[in-house]
Design a protein around this motif. Structure first.
Motif, mmCIF file in Angstrom:
data_model
loop_
_atom_site.group_PDB
_atom_site.id
_atom_site.type_symbol
_atom_site.label_atom_id
_atom_site.label_comp_id
_atom_site.label_asym_id
_atom_site.label_seq_id
_atom_site.Cartn_x
_atom_site.Cartn_y
_atom_site.Cartn_z
ATOM 1 N N UNK A 1 0.806 -1.200 0.000
ATOM 2 C CA UNK A 1 0.000 0.000 0.000
ATOM 3 C C UNK A 1 0.852 1.268 0.000
ATOM 4 N N UNK A 2 1.996 1.205 0.677
ATOM 5 C CA UNK A 2 2.864 2.382 0.732
ATOM 6 C C UNK A 2 3.392 2.748 -0.647
ATOM 7 N N UNK A 3 3.522 1.753 -1.524
ATOM 8 C CA UNK A 3 3.933 2.024 -2.906
ATOM 9 C C UNK A 3 2.735 2.354 -3.792
ATOM 10 N N UNK A 4 1.676 1.575 -3.607
ATOM 11 C CA UNK A 4 0.529 1.661 -4.508
ATOM 12 C C UNK A 4 -0.242 2.970 -4.346
ATOM 13 N N UNK A 5 -0.502 3.370 -3.108
ATOM 14 C CA UNK A 5 -1.404 4.501 -2.901
ATOM 15 C C UNK A 5 -0.835 5.826 -3.411
ATOM 16 N N UNK A 6 0.403 6.214 -3.026
ATOM 17 C CA UNK A 6 0.916 7.476 -3.586
ATOM 18 C C UNK A 6 1.037 7.440 -5.103
ATOM 19 N N UNK A 7 1.466 6.288 -5.638
ATOM 20 C CA UNK A 7 1.630 6.184 -7.090
ATOM 21 C C UNK A 7 0.296 6.343 -7.813
#
Length: 283
Positions: free
Chosen positions: A26-32
């Motif tokens: 989620x830490x990668x997916x959400x901001x991206x």
């Protein structure tokens, strides 16, 4: 209002909500993807009140009446285009990975982050920030959320986070903060520790909370002109769990500060230390 009642987790429209307990993903997916997840009706209300736009909602049926006014206000009503997904508890857990006992989730659009100089100049109704918190590489989302809650409650004007600091808009951070991440202006510094030099150039006294032989006490800092002066501007820098502030951050500060301790304890958890420092230096 149009409601989409779900009978299976295999629905591509639920992609924003899949595997919410996987922090790394989620830490990668959400901001991206330009989104974050707001959890609970209280947090959703605070996000909407702050002007954040929802992409969709996911909730148990019994929470619909409680959030009806919010849904109508943001375009989830009969003529709106924000979908509302409803499912039973078992299906919700299979999608998200946890028991949704707080009733509702919303996938929200991330607002764009301002450059630090612009954010600080616009704080306090345009009068400019006088007291800010700076977080270096704090990786625990619970601690980030707790710092924001203390910042909101104790009158800190803004929070700046280092490039590697945990995401303040991650679900756990938002929940622990009780939605105050939407209340306190914040942004991410682009360079580190270069961002501290920029603060000094903007007239801030940069105070690093660390254990060094030349550190002054928090009481001494609180009594100094950098805190008490009518034109004072103070940046309190707090470090990551365990290791504390980096050498570069300490060397970039104007002053190093320690919290006097008793009982053989050398330091506090970063969230607790932030609350003590914010209270001691309050205007």
């Amino acid at each position: 209002m149009p409601i989409h009642r779900l009978t299976t987790a295999d629905d591509e429209r639920l992609h924003d909500y899949l595997r919410l307990t996987d922090v790394a993903l989620r830490s990668r997916h959400e901001p991206a993807k330009g989104l974050y997840i707001a959890e609970s009706s209280t947090v959703i209300r605070r996000a909407v009140a702050a002007g954040h736009r929802p992409r969709s909602f996911l909730m148990a049926e019994r929470w619909l009446p409680d959030l009806e006014d919010v849904l109508d206000a943001v375009g989830a009503g009969p003529d709106g285009d924000v979908p509302v997904f409803v499912a039973d508890a078992e299906l919700l857990e299979s999608v998200t990975g946890f028991h949704l006992h707080r009733g509702a989730l919303a996938a929200m659009h991330r607002p764009p982050l301002l450059p630090a100089h612009e954010l600080l100049a616009g704080a306090r109704g345009g009068a400019g920030a006088r007291r800010v918190a700076v977080l270096e590489d704090v990786v625990d989302h619970t601690n980030v959320g707790a710092v924001f809650r203390s910042a909101a409650g104790l009158g800190v004007d803004a929070v700046l986070v280092s490039p590697r600091c945990a995401d303040p808009l991650y679900r756990r951070s938002v929940r622990v903060s009780m939605g105050t991440v939407f209340q306190v202006p914040w942004t991410r510094l682009e360079t580190w520790p270069g961002g501290l030099a920029d603060l000094r150039a903007d007239g801030f006294t940069v105070a690093a909370l660390a254990l060094t032989v030349d550190a002054v006490t928090l009481d001494e800092l609180a009594a100094s002109p950098s805190v008490t002066g009518p034109e004072s501007r103070l940046a309190l820098v707090l470090g990551t769990e365990g290791d504390g502030l980096s050498r570069g951050a300490v060397e970039a500060a104007d002053v190093v500060v320690r919290i006097p301790m008793a009982g053989g304890v050398d330091s506090l958890n970063v969230a607790a230390a932030s609350a003590v420092a914010f209270w001691a230096t309050r205007a």
